[in-house]
Design a protein around this motif. Sequence first.
Motif, PDB file in Angstrom:
ATOM      1  N   UNK A  16       0.952  -1.149  -0.070  1.00  0.00           N
ATOM      2  CA  UNK A  16      -0.016  -0.007   0.193  1.00  0.00           C
ATOM      3  C   UNK A  16       0.804   1.476   0.025  1.00  0.00           C
ATOM      4  N   UNK A  17       1.858   1.222   0.815  1.00  0.00           N
ATOM      5  CA  UNK A  17       2.768   2.592   0.832  1.00  0.00           C
ATOM      6  C   UNK A  17       3.367   2.693  -0.468  1.00  0.00           C
ATOM      7  N   UNK A  18       4.058   1.342  -1.120  1.00  0.00           N
ATOM      8  CA  UNK A  18       4.649   1.786  -2.379  1.00  0.00           C
ATOM      9  C   UNK A  18       3.830   2.223  -3.519  1.00  0.00           C
ATOM     10  N   UNK A  19       2.335   1.577  -3.285  1.00  0.00           N
ATOM     11  CA  UNK A  19       1.364   1.801  -4.537  1.00  0.00           C
ATOM     12  C   UNK A  19       1.055   3.517  -4.109  1.00  0.00           C
ATOM     13  N   UNK A  20       1.032   3.889  -3.092  1.00  0.00           N
ATOM     14  CA  UNK A  20       0.727   5.398  -2.773  1.00  0.00           C
ATOM     15  C   UNK A  20       1.820   6.091  -3.111  1.00  0.00           C
ATOM     16  N   UNK A  27      -8.191   1.940  -6.987  1.00  0.00           N
ATOM     17  CA  UNK A  27      -8.628   0.368  -6.536  1.00  0.00           C
ATOM     18  C   UNK A  27      -7.866  -0.584  -5.983  1.00  0.00           C
ATOM     19  N   UNK A  28      -6.315  -0.285  -6.449  1.00  0.00           N
ATOM     20  CA  UNK A  28      -5.319  -0.965  -5.762  1.00  0.00           C
ATOM     21  C   UNK A  28      -4.871  -0.452  -4.458  1.00  0.00           C
ATOM     22  N   UNK A  29      -5.099   0.803  -4.063  1.00  0.00           N
ATOM     23  CA  UNK A  29      -4.742   1.126  -2.800  1.00  0.00           C
ATOM     24  C   UNK A  29      -5.901   0.618  -1.801  1.00  0.00           C
ATOM     25  N   UNK A  30      -7.201   0.521  -2.400  1.00  0.00           N
ATOM     26  CA  UNK A  30      -8.358   0.064  -1.570  1.00  0.00           C
ATOM     27  C   UNK A  30      -8.095  -1.517  -1.198  1.00  0.00           C
ATOM     28  N   UNK A  33      -5.545  -1.821   1.487  1.00  0.00           N
ATOM     29  CA  UNK A  33      -6.437  -1.471   2.522  1.00  0.00           C
ATOM     30  C   UNK A  33      -7.281  -2.657   3.224  1.00  0.00           C
ATOM     31  N   UNK A  34      -7.984  -3.209   2.269  1.00  0.00           N
ATOM     32  CA  UNK A  34      -8.860  -4.175   2.626  1.00  0.00           C
ATOM     33  C   UNK A  34      -8.050  -5.473   3.058  1.00  0.00           C
ATOM     34  N   UNK A  35      -7.018  -5.714   2.606  1.00  0.00           N
ATOM     35  CA  UNK A  35      -6.143  -7.009   2.792  1.00  0.00           C
ATOM     36  C   UNK A  35      -5.595  -6.692   4.255  1.00  0.00           C
ATOM     37  N   UNK A  36      -5.119  -5.423   4.703  1.00  0.00           N
ATOM     38  CA  UNK A  36      -4.584  -4.969   5.766  1.00  0.00           C
ATOM     39  C   UNK A  36      -5.601  -5.186   6.876  1.00  0.00           C
ATOM     40  N   UNK A  37      -6.992  -4.742   6.621  1.00  0.00           N
ATOM     41  CA  UNK A  37      -7.960  -4.751   7.824  1.00  0.00           C
ATOM     42  C   UNK A  37      -8.694  -6.033   8.031  1.00  0.00           C
ATOM     43  N   UNK A  38      -8.686  -6.854   6.877  1.00  0.00           N
ATOM     44  CA  UNK A  38      -9.108  -8.348   7.104  1.00  0.00           C
ATOM     45  C   UNK A  38      -7.990  -9.162   7.696  1.00  0.00           C
ATOM     46  N   UNK A  39      -6.973  -8.548   7.596  1.00  0.00           N
ATOM     47  CA  UNK A  39      -5.840  -9.693   8.404  1.00  0.00           C
ATOM     48  C   UNK A  39      -5.958  -9.311   9.885  1.00  0.00           C
ATOM     49  N   UNK A  40      -6.373  -8.251  10.405  1.00  0.00           N
ATOM     50  CA  UNK A  40      -6.219  -8.023  11.563  1.00  0.00           C
ATOM     51  C   UNK A  40      -7.197  -8.827  12.755  1.00  0.00           C
TER      52      UNK A  40
END
Length: 70
Positions: A16-20, A27-30, A33-40
Amino acid sequence: MVPFALAGIAAFAVAGVVLLLLDAPDSWLWTCLAGLLCGIPGLLTMLRHDANRRRRRALTHPEFKVAETA
């Protein structure tokens, strides 16, 4: 399994940081973010499962010592 979950969460965060920084499509950033939030929640579930398993093992096998970690 916890190290794999942490690695997955970290991979989504780094991606996400690299893509930012590369000004990638939103859509790639989202997706990152979804992968990060689903992993928690998955990580928290695994940590709770491991704690319960250690507790059950200590109750059924008295010779098993539970090492408290901070």
